[in-house]
Enzyme design. Sequence first.
Site, short mmCIF file in Angstrom:
data_model
loop_
_atom_site.label_atom_id
_atom_site.label_comp_id
_atom_site.label_asym_id
_atom_site.label_seq_id
_atom_site.Cartn_x
_atom_site.Cartn_y
_atom_site.Cartn_z
N LEU A 1 0.80 -1.22 0.00
CA LEU A 1 0.00 0.00 0.00
C LEU A 1 0.84 1.28 0.00
CD1 LEU A 1 -2.82 -1.19 2.42
CD2 LEU A 1 -2.79 -1.23 -0.09
N ASP B 1 23.76 -11.63 4.26
CA ASP B 1 23.98 -12.51 3.12
C ASP B 1 25.46 -12.63 2.76
OD1 ASP B 1 23.22 -14.09 0.75
OD2 ASP B 1 23.90 -12.31 -0.34
#
Length: 159
Positions: A75, A128
């Site tokens: 949204l 990561d």
Amino acid sequence: MSGLTHFDESGRAHMVDVSEKPVTARVAVARGAVKMSAETLALVTEGRAEKGDVLGVARLAGIMGAKRTADLIPLCHPLPITKVALELTADPALPGVVVEATVKTGGQTGVEMEALTAVSVACLTIYDMVKAVEKGMEITGIRLLLKEGGKSGRFEASA
């Protein structure tokens, strides 16, 4: 559902109509951190991580994340972002890396989500890039520190 702007009178999610709001200068600052062992932090700060320049790549990932916020958060409005800056600071006392993002726009709605997304993506990128040496790192403390502009004015988080 009074007060929750992303829900209509029936409780259904909707994108807020900002078409009648004036365009104003807006800024948001968010912060978070990746806690890791001192040994892993040394790999990062000394440039010895196998995947390369951890902090440089995380900075770019955070910038990219801010620019893609409307694609990730259902949204959120797509905004004309005018600035994204990330500071990544090694903190031996943590130990880990503190990430702070500043996002600016001239628009009809704020850039809080863009700043929070920038921090989140930068922290995930750090994780990561060094997870091969430490899987137990902790991404922590992601929060909005400052929001300025628009009808609701200034918000500054307490310490």
